[in-house]
Motif scaffolding. Sequence first.
Motif, PDB file in Angstrom:
ATOM      1  N   HIS A 161       9.050 -76.863 -27.652  1.00 51.05           N
ATOM      2  CA  HIS A 161       8.833 -77.524 -28.845  1.00 51.05           C
ATOM      3  C   HIS A 161       7.489 -78.013 -29.230  1.00 51.05           C
ATOM      4  CE1 HIS A 161      13.358 -78.364 -29.115  1.00 51.05           C
ATOM      5  NE2 HIS A 161      13.153 -77.015 -29.085  1.00 51.05           N
ATOM      6  N   GLY A 162       6.487 -77.271 -28.403  1.00 48.28           N
ATOM      7  CA  GLY A 162       5.088 -77.823 -28.721  1.00 48.28           C
ATOM      8  C   GLY A 162       4.947 -79.153 -28.331  1.00 48.28           C
ATOM      9  N   TYR A 163       5.339 -79.914 -27.243  1.00 46.51           N
ATOM     10  CA  TYR A 163       5.000 -80.791 -26.679  1.00 46.51           C
ATOM     11  C   TYR A 163       3.854 -80.561 -25.700  1.00 46.51           C
ATOM     12  CZ  TYR A 163       8.407 -83.174 -29.738  1.00 46.51           C
ATOM     13  OH  TYR A 163       9.133 -83.582 -30.477  1.00 46.51           O
ATOM     14  N   LEU A 164       3.508 -81.525 -24.722  1.00 48.42           N
ATOM     15  CA  LEU A 164       2.141 -81.550 -23.939  1.00 48.42           C
ATOM     16  C   LEU A 164       2.284 -80.064 -22.973  1.00 48.42           C
ATOM     17  CD1 LEU A 164      -0.466 -82.536 -23.297  1.00 48.42           C
ATOM     18  CD2 LEU A 164       0.671 -83.776 -21.248  1.00 48.42           C
ATOM     19  N   ILE A 165       3.361 -79.849 -22.283  1.00 48.63           N
ATOM     20  CA  ILE A 165       3.553 -79.002 -21.390  1.00 48.63           C
ATOM     21  C   ILE A 165       3.271 -77.391 -22.040  1.00 48.63           C
ATOM     22  CG2 ILE A 165       4.951 -77.448 -19.822  1.00 48.63           C
ATOM     23  CD1 ILE A 165       5.817 -80.339 -18.869  1.00 48.63           C
ATOM     24  N   ALA A 166       4.037 -77.198 -23.375  1.00 49.42           N
ATOM     25  CA  ALA A 166       4.148 -76.170 -24.016  1.00 49.42           C
ATOM     26  C   ALA A 166       2.520 -76.019 -24.658  1.00 49.42           C
ATOM     27  CB  ALA A 166       4.900 -76.293 -25.211  1.00 49.42           C
ATOM     28  N   GLN A 167       1.850 -77.444 -25.067  1.00 49.49           N
ATOM     29  CA  GLN A 167       0.597 -77.205 -25.664  1.00 49.49           C
ATOM     30  C   GLN A 167      -0.495 -76.557 -24.767  1.00 49.49           C
ATOM     31  OE1 GLN A 167      -0.206 -81.297 -26.552  1.00 49.49           O
ATOM     32  NE2 GLN A 167       1.703 -81.328 -27.725  1.00 49.49           N
ATOM     33  N   PHE A 168      -0.302 -77.021 -23.263  1.00 46.19           N
ATOM     34  CA  PHE A 168      -0.971 -76.227 -22.332  1.00 46.19           C
ATOM     35  C   PHE A 168      -0.859 -74.631 -22.084  1.00 46.19           C
ATOM     36  CE2 PHE A 168      -2.325 -80.441 -21.082  1.00 46.19           C
ATOM     37  CZ  PHE A 168      -3.502 -80.075 -20.436  1.00 46.19           C
ATOM     38  N   LEU A 169       0.571 -74.387 -22.499  1.00 47.63           N
ATOM     39  CA  LEU A 169       0.973 -72.874 -22.332  1.00 47.63           C
ATOM     40  C   LEU A 169       0.440 -72.335 -23.431  1.00 47.63           C
ATOM     41  CD1 LEU A 169       4.662 -73.153 -21.117  1.00 47.63           C
ATOM     42  CD2 LEU A 169       2.685 -72.246 -19.816  1.00 47.63           C
ATOM     43  N   SER A 170       0.010 -72.791 -24.695  1.00 51.62           N
ATOM     44  CA  SER A 170      -0.454 -72.046 -25.835  1.00 51.62           C
ATOM     45  C   SER A 170      -1.865 -71.550 -25.751  1.00 51.62           C
ATOM     46  CB  SER A 170      -0.462 -73.094 -26.973  1.00 51.62           C
ATOM     47  OG  SER A 170      -0.925 -72.414 -27.862  1.00 51.62           O
ATOM     48  N   THR A 177     -11.794 -74.431 -20.830  1.00 49.11           N
ATOM     49  CA  THR A 177     -12.423 -73.241 -19.742  1.00 49.11           C
ATOM     50  C   THR A 177     -12.283 -73.666 -18.367  1.00 49.11           C
ATOM     51  OG1 THR A 177     -14.417 -74.153 -20.198  1.00 49.11           O
ATOM     52  CG2 THR A 177     -14.124 -72.746 -21.956  1.00 49.11           C
ATOM     53  N   ASP A 178     -11.587 -74.641 -18.110  1.00 50.69           N
ATOM     54  CA  ASP A 178     -11.633 -75.100 -16.410  1.00 50.69           C
ATOM     55  C   ASP A 178     -10.277 -74.379 -16.155  1.00 50.69           C
ATOM     56  OD1 ASP A 178      -9.661 -76.662 -17.594  1.00 50.69           O
ATOM     57  OD2 ASP A 178     -10.355 -78.562 -17.263  1.00 50.69           O
ATOM     58  N   GLN A 179      -9.794 -75.171 -14.890  1.00 49.40           N
ATOM     59  CA  GLN A 179      -8.597 -74.507 -14.109  1.00 49.40           C
ATOM     60  C   GLN A 179      -7.147 -74.736 -15.017  1.00 49.40           C
ATOM     61  OE1 GLN A 179     -10.552 -77.238 -13.250  1.00 49.40           O
ATOM     62  NE2 GLN A 179      -9.392 -78.578 -11.702  1.00 49.40           N
ATOM     63  N   TYR A 180      -7.283 -75.646 -16.030  1.00 47.62           N
ATOM     64  CA  TYR A 180      -6.104 -75.561 -16.870  1.00 47.62           C
ATOM     65  C   TYR A 180      -6.127 -74.724 -18.235  1.00 47.62           C
ATOM     66  CZ  TYR A 180      -4.606 -79.119 -13.566  1.00 47.62           C
ATOM     67  OH  TYR A 180      -4.229 -80.050 -12.460  1.00 47.62           O
ATOM     68  N   GLY A 181      -7.163 -73.950 -18.256  1.00 42.69           N
ATOM     69  CA  GLY A 181      -7.315 -72.842 -19.511  1.00 42.69           C
ATOM     70  C   GLY A 181      -7.801 -71.782 -19.227  1.00 42.69           C
ATOM     71  N   GLY A 182      -7.595 -70.693 -20.252  1.00 50.23           N
ATOM     72  CA  GLY A 182      -7.810 -69.504 -20.077  1.00 50.23           C
ATOM     73  C   GLY A 182      -6.788 -68.350 -19.810  1.00 50.23           C
ATOM     74  N   SER A 183      -6.636 -68.295 -18.491  1.00 48.59           N
ATOM     75  CA  SER A 183      -5.732 -67.069 -18.119  1.00 48.59           C
ATOM     76  C   SER A 183      -4.181 -68.014 -18.074  1.00 48.59           C
ATOM     77  CB  SER A 183      -5.754 -66.868 -16.714  1.00 48.59           C
ATOM     78  OG  SER A 183      -5.826 -67.927 -16.044  1.00 48.59           O
ATOM     79  N   LEU A 184      -3.179 -67.061 -18.149  1.00 51.03           N
ATOM     80  CA  LEU A 184      -1.788 -67.730 -18.211  1.00 51.03           C
ATOM     81  C   LEU A 184      -1.651 -68.584 -16.790  1.00 51.03           C
ATOM     82  CD1 LEU A 184       0.965 -67.767 -19.138  1.00 51.03           C
ATOM     83  CD2 LEU A 184       1.540 -65.593 -18.152  1.00 51.03           C
ATOM     84  N   GLU A 185      -2.139 -68.130 -15.716  1.00 40.85           N
ATOM     85  CA  GLU A 185      -2.125 -68.824 -14.479  1.00 40.85           C
ATOM     86  C   GLU A 185      -2.630 -70.162 -14.635  1.00 40.85           C
ATOM     87  OE1 GLU A 185      -3.187 -68.854  -9.719  1.00 40.85           O
ATOM     88  OE2 GLU A 185      -4.062 -67.197 -11.226  1.00 40.85           O
ATOM     89  N   ASN A 186      -3.770 -70.466 -15.330  1.00 42.95           N
ATOM     90  CA  ASN A 186      -4.243 -71.725 -15.665  1.00 42.95           C
ATOM     91  C   ASN A 186      -3.448 -72.562 -16.502  1.00 42.95           C
ATOM     92  OD1 ASN A 186      -6.346 -70.967 -13.673  1.00 42.95           O
ATOM     93  ND2 ASN A 186      -7.877 -70.642 -15.215  1.00 42.95           N
ATOM     94  N   ARG A 187      -3.300 -71.746 -17.859  1.00 39.81           N
ATOM     95  CA  ARG A 187      -2.575 -72.476 -18.641  1.00 39.81           C
ATOM     96  C   ARG A 187      -1.009 -73.025 -18.203  1.00 39.81           C
ATOM     97  NH1 ARG A 187      -1.121 -69.006 -22.309  1.00 39.81           N
ATOM     98  NH2 ARG A 187      -2.382 -67.116 -21.403  1.00 39.81           N
ATOM     99  N   SER A 188      -0.531 -72.276 -17.219  1.00 37.96           N
ATOM    100  CA  SER A 188       0.627 -72.463 -16.650  1.00 37.96           C
ATOM    101  C   SER A 188       0.679 -73.655 -15.740  1.00 37.96           C
ATOM    102  CB  SER A 188       1.583 -71.530 -16.355  1.00 37.96           C
ATOM    103  OG  SER A 188       1.150 -70.956 -15.268  1.00 37.96           O
ATOM    104  N   ARG A 189      -0.524 -73.938 -14.956  1.00 43.52           N
ATOM    105  CA  ARG A 189      -0.739 -74.738 -13.950  1.00 43.52           C
ATOM    106  C   ARG A 189      -0.266 -76.341 -13.998  1.00 43.52           C
ATOM    107  NH1 ARG A 189      -4.158 -73.545  -9.938  1.00 43.52           N
ATOM    108  NH2 ARG A 189      -5.293 -72.030 -11.356  1.00 43.52           N
TER     109      ARG A 189
END
Length: 382
Positions: A161-170, A177-189
């Motif tokens: 429902h678009g809360y923080l964990i889902a926001q990172f996945l989006s 652009t760091d280890q928590y963004g960009g690729s799916l692996e990073n966005r799901s970290r």
Amino acid sequence: MDPLFTPLSFSRGPAMKNRFMLAPMTNKQSNLDGTVSDQEISWLLRRARGGFAHIVTCASTVQPCGRGFPGEIGVYDDMHLPGLRKLASALAGAGSVASVQLNHAGIRADSTGRVGPSADAETGARALTVEEIEAVIDSFADAAARAEAAGFHGVQIHGAHGYLIAQFLSRTINRRTDQYGGSLENRSRLLFRVVNAIRRRCGKDFQLGIRISPERYGQDFFDVRETVQRLLDEALIDYLDMSLWNIFKEPDDERAHGKSIMAHFLELDRGPVRVGVAGRIVDPETARACLDAGADYVALGKVAILHGDYPNRVSGDPAFKPRWLPVTPEYLRGQAVGESFIKYLASYMRNFVEGVHPRAGGSGVKSAWTDEQLGLVPVSSK
């Protein structure tokens, strides 16, 4: 035997005595300091006594700045423990598995200090630093340990429902652009680090679930599907709760047309992980159809508000026909729905409370109850 009333075991934690879970629902019924109110206990206890095998609380915040709404349960401070203990004891005493849903609302928080994966002009949120992300992970683990100490059988991570964990996945909300963004692996970290942190902090029999919604808020359908398969493969969770809004619906993404969202996820190799579904399941026939399609359990929301004893009614009458909307405030009070919850339903849900029609539109931070009507629908394309 009716498949809805066969027990369901899990890799960790107690079995469900039937296939009915109470879906976690925003309700604003607890105290402003996050302590559990007697009304919240009354609301949930009515459903436990009514036959729901697994009770999941409303979204409960792991940090003060992550509170999604006033009256949300808190699990970020030891001052919350007495109320949490009272709630856990009541639910277990009524024969239900009891879980706290852990959440951080991120840019959807009811807060002037909103944070998210990236700065967000619409909500005024700022981007979390890496150090703050580490603190969020620790907060989820601390909250899970606190829930365990209070006597709950498990926790459910709110990744929907678009809360923080889902926001990172989006792909669109998360522009890091760091280890928590960009690729799916990073966005799901963030998600996988939260799962691992809870597993390290809690006992080997503590039950861990996660709620996921596969669309909206800039999430790519196939990214979510790949993330879910990884969760199933790693099997650190005990159940996956799929919040689908509508189990019959095909994905918004044209590349996935031809079968329902439910079918897309129930065909995945789940190993020992149980998978449940939620979304417009009202009558017992539909619930049985979900099990026939491969779901392990069903999570009920709106119909569980209307019938606190829904499982018991279906047990007594396999063809039970539930009543539907609208209903009066007096009827809801008779179902142990508190005044704050009634007001909330009247404010956000069209045609829920008789004679009340909520105002169209609203602020940039919308309730999860409006997702089906006013939520963000687009998915990005590869």
